[in-house]
Design a protein around this motif. Sequence first.
Motif, PDB file in Angstrom:
ATOM      1  N   UNK A 174       0.835  -1.207   0.000  1.00 10.80           N
ATOM      2  CA  UNK A 174       0.000   0.000   0.000  1.00 10.80           C
ATOM      3  C   UNK A 174       0.868   1.254   0.000  1.00 10.80           C
ATOM      4  N   UNK A 175       1.869   1.268   0.881  1.00 16.41           N
ATOM      5  CA  UNK A 175       2.694   2.473   1.012  1.00 16.41           C
ATOM      6  C   UNK A 175       3.548   2.724  -0.230  1.00 16.41           C
ATOM      7  N   UNK A 176       3.996   1.656  -0.903  1.00  9.33           N
ATOM      8  CA  UNK A 176       4.809   1.858  -2.103  1.00  9.33           C
ATOM      9  C   UNK A 176       3.994   2.490  -3.220  1.00  9.33           C
ATOM     10  N   UNK A 177       2.738   2.077  -3.352  1.00  2.12           N
ATOM     11  CA  UNK A 177       1.862   2.681  -4.368  1.00  2.12           C
ATOM     12  C   UNK A 177       1.581   4.141  -4.038  1.00  2.12           C
ATOM     13  N   UNK A 178       1.356   4.427  -2.752  1.00  2.00           N
ATOM     14  CA  UNK A 178       1.074   5.810  -2.340  1.00  2.00           C
ATOM     15  C   UNK A 178       2.295   6.704  -2.531  1.00  2.00           C
ATOM     16  N   UNK A 179       3.478   6.206  -2.130  1.00  2.00           N
ATOM     17  CA  UNK A 179       4.687   7.026  -2.231  1.00  2.00           C
ATOM     18  C   UNK A 179       5.143   7.189  -3.674  1.00  2.00           C
ATOM     19  N   UNK A 180       4.892   6.178  -4.505  1.00  2.00           N
ATOM     20  CA  UNK A 180       5.250   6.321  -5.925  1.00  2.00           C
ATOM     21  C   UNK A 180       4.474   7.470  -6.546  1.00  2.00           C
ATOM     22  N   UNK A 181       3.187   7.522  -6.246  1.00  2.00           N
ATOM     23  CA  UNK A 181       2.344   8.594  -6.781  1.00  2.00           C
ATOM     24  C   UNK A 181       2.745   9.949  -6.212  1.00  2.00           C
ATOM     25  N   UNK A 182       3.005  10.015  -4.898  1.00  2.00           N
ATOM     26  CA  UNK A 182       3.389  11.281  -4.277  1.00  2.00           C
ATOM     27  C   UNK A 182       4.759  11.732  -4.750  1.00  2.00           C
ATOM     28  N   UNK A 183       5.690  10.777  -4.896  1.00  2.00           N
ATOM     29  CA  UNK A 183       7.046  11.118  -5.327  1.00  2.00           C
ATOM     30  C   UNK A 183       7.078  11.738  -6.715  1.00  2.00           C
ATOM     31  N   UNK A 184       6.182  11.301  -7.587  1.00  2.00           N
ATOM     32  CA  UNK A 184       6.121  11.866  -8.933  1.00  2.00           C
ATOM     33  C   UNK A 184       5.626  13.314  -8.910  1.00  2.00           C
ATOM     34  N   UNK A 185       4.908  13.662  -7.842  1.00  2.00           N
ATOM     35  CA  UNK A 185       4.342  15.007  -7.752  1.00  2.00           C
ATOM     36  C   UNK A 185       5.294  15.996  -7.071  1.00  2.00           C
ATOM     37  N   UNK A 186       5.990  15.548  -6.005  1.00  2.00           N
ATOM     38  CA  UNK A 186       6.784  16.492  -5.219  1.00  2.00           C
ATOM     39  C   UNK A 186       8.229  16.048  -5.011  1.00  2.00           C
ATOM     40  N   UNK A 234      20.880  16.205   6.258  1.00  2.00           N
ATOM     41  CA  UNK A 234      21.146  16.059   4.828  1.00  2.00           C
ATOM     42  C   UNK A 234      20.507  17.191   4.033  1.00  2.00           C
ATOM     43  N   UNK A 235      19.258  17.525   4.371  1.00  2.00           N
ATOM     44  CA  UNK A 235      18.546  18.587   3.662  1.00  2.00           C
ATOM     45  C   UNK A 235      19.182  19.944   3.916  1.00  2.00           C
ATOM     46  N   UNK A 236      19.765  20.121   5.099  1.00  2.00           N
ATOM     47  CA  UNK A 236      20.432  21.388   5.411  1.00  2.00           C
ATOM     48  C   UNK A 236      21.614  21.610   4.466  1.00  2.00           C
ATOM     49  N   UNK A 237      22.414  20.566   4.272  1.00  2.00           N
ATOM     50  CA  UNK A 237      23.581  20.697   3.398  1.00  2.00           C
ATOM     51  C   UNK A 237      23.183  20.731   1.924  1.00  2.00           C
ATOM     52  N   UNK A 238      22.097  20.055   1.574  1.00  2.00           N
ATOM     53  CA  UNK A 238      21.644  20.040   0.179  1.00  2.00           C
ATOM     54  C   UNK A 238      20.756  21.245  -0.146  1.00  2.00           C
ATOM     55  N   UNK A 239      20.385  22.006   0.897  1.00  2.00           N
ATOM     56  CA  UNK A 239      19.507  23.171   0.728  1.00  2.00           C
ATOM     57  C   UNK A 239      18.186  22.776   0.064  1.00  2.00           C
ATOM     58  N   UNK A 240      17.553  21.726   0.623  1.00  2.00           N
ATOM     59  CA  UNK A 240      16.317  21.181   0.065  1.00  2.00           C
ATOM     60  C   UNK A 240      15.076  21.623   0.824  1.00  2.00           C
ATOM     61  N   UNK A 251      11.992  22.888  -1.060  1.00  2.00           N
ATOM     62  CA  UNK A 251      11.264  21.815  -1.750  1.00  2.00           C
ATOM     63  C   UNK A 251      10.299  21.107  -0.791  1.00  2.00           C
ATOM     64  N   UNK A 252      10.735  20.954   0.451  1.00  2.00           N
ATOM     65  CA  UNK A 252       9.870  20.318   1.448  1.00  2.00           C
ATOM     66  C   UNK A 252       8.644  21.189   1.710  1.00  2.00           C
ATOM     67  N   UNK A 253       8.840  22.480   1.819  1.00  2.00           N
ATOM     68  CA  UNK A 253       7.723  23.409   2.038  1.00  2.00           C
ATOM     69  C   UNK A 253       6.754  23.375   0.864  1.00  2.00           C
ATOM     70  N   UNK A 254       7.257  23.303  -0.346  1.00  2.00           N
ATOM     71  CA  UNK A 254       6.398  23.185  -1.529  1.00  2.00           C
ATOM     72  C   UNK A 254       5.584  21.893  -1.481  1.00  2.00           C
TER      73      UNK A 254
END
Length: 329
Positions: free
Chosen positions: A45-57, A236-242, A245-248
């Motif tokens: 279930x979670x892989x299907x949900x995250x695949x769809x969400x990952x394509x969006x954000x 990791x996000x601090x060094x990658x300045x991501x 993207x998380x806020x979006x």
Amino acid sequence: MAQVLNQQAIKQRITFAFAGISIFVLMQNHFGEIAGVLTAVFWTVTSLAFESAGKKVGSLSVNLIRLVMAFFFIGLYSWIVRGFFFPGDANWFQWRWLAFSGLIGFVIGDLLLFQAFVVIGARISMLMMALAPPFAALIGWLLLGEVLAPMSWLGMAITMCGIVIVILKRETTEENGTVVKKIKSNYSVPGILLALGGAFGQAAGLVISKKGMGDYDAFSATQIRVLTGIVGFSILFFFMRRWPKVWEAVQHASAMKRITLGAFFGPFLGVSFSLLAVQHTQAGIAATLMAIVPVLIIGPAILLFNEKVNWKEILGAVITVGGVAFFFL
């Protein structure tokens, strides 16, 4: 006539009683194996949900947000069941090993796996993830002294064969005017190594969790692992300045619905049940049962995405289920 009906009713009650007793005995004797199978269902279930969400954000944003959600899901559950929102009753030994497993499994393992998806694709990456069970068995032998029975090794081998049959695809190509059917193998070495790293990270995280958890509550143990994952990804996000993207991603309503669904069935239920599985059975067995996710996805893919399934995939599913059955003998 009434007497016959009464006899039939009595027989039905006896049958239901025996069925209930059989299910209870099965759950008592094979609780770890059942938890492993349920983990695979939750991860489907979670892989299907995250695949769809990952394509969006984007997958990296999904990774962090799902862990934050899971932390509060587990905290609420633990507060209701145990009276603790935060796992403050865990000792230093448990904190140390569970945090280490969270770093290995959630941060390093998932990071390598998601990058492998980009480099060589999900199909080959999931094929390499089928190596997680033997990795878990090897690490479990080295770290915990676990030795699998011959029947368990046979079940593991059959299950992995079924997974490989489902995931691998023989493609038709033309070479010098001749039609040739073969399995493609022209994938980048870095991509293969990334996927192997993901499989090893998942296996190592599972075994290390078992060492650190002991008889501690599996959900609270998961919360410690999740907290470590949040800290790791935040750095990791601090060094990658991501962070922008998380806020979006948080502002994307459609993606957030899918992330919420995935967080509930993934880091909350899925990972917690995976710890229940390794708590009640050997790590190699638990990892093998959890590795049937690519087979379980076939049904939802047909129903939700109208994908066509060939005979090879059906054969692989049957073999995989047969392999799983060996763990219950």
